[in-house]
Motif scaffolding. Structure first.
Motif: not given
Length: 176
Positions: A56-63, A83-87, A113-120
């Motif tokens: 899941y890659t999120f972006g912040a978009i402006e103009n 667990r999941a990782n932030i990169f 948090k919306a993905i039930d299996k993730f605890e950390k």
């Protein structure tokens, strides 16, 4: 500013910002700019990654411009799926300190948090990156380890700090 999940159609904008990130902050990423520009069909690779299950890659978009990004990636091994990782967290310099990073990370935390299996959630940050560590701490991440000389760039070593955010009452000391 809008924060949203990026799609394969955003791959070109993502790749442009990724190259900027690798040039601006080489110590913050395992991949070097030199390695990145040698990739064959990088935009196609990015598009494929954005369409992959558990990425899941999120972006912040402006103009209509991508000004920040972060990726949440789930673990594939059965024993690690809690667990999941932030990169690849990055905000373009002129937009730093304006809440973009906080908005991106908040969106990632909400998604996790919306993905039930993730605890950390786990992430690493260069020990000397006080702004990033401050943001992570403000959002509830705690340091749990340090890898000395984790990266070596042009003969200089960088230590990486490991941080974790527990998403619920999975540890007996994480709930009141």
């Amino acid at each position: 500013m809008e924060v949203r999940l990026l799609t394969p159609s955003d791959a070109e904008k993502y790749w442009k910002l990724r190259l900027e990130a690798l040039r601006q902050n080489p110590e913050a990423f395992a991949t070097s700019y030199e390695e990145a520009i040698k990739r064959e069909n990088p935009i196609e690779q990015v598009a494929t990654n954005m369409d992959a299950d558990g990425n899941y890659t999120f972006g912040a978009i402006e103009n209509d411009e991508l000004i920040g990004m972060v990726t949440l990636m789930e673990e594939k091994h059965l024993k690690l799926q809690h667990r999941a990782n932030i990169f690849a967290m990055y905000v373009t310099p002129e937009k730093q300190g304006k809440g973009v990073g906080k908005s991106l990370l908040s969106e990632v935390i909400n998604k996790a948090k919306a993905i039930d299996k993730f605890e950390k959630l786990n992430l690493t940050v260069v020990k000397t990156n006080a702004k990033a560590k401050g943001l992570y701490t403000k959002l509830g991440f705690q340091s749990f380890g340090l890898e000395e000389q984790a990266l070596k760039i042009d003969g200089k070593y960088y230590d990486e700090e490991y941080m974790v955010l527990f998403l619920g009452c999975f540890r007996k000391d994480s709930c009141s």
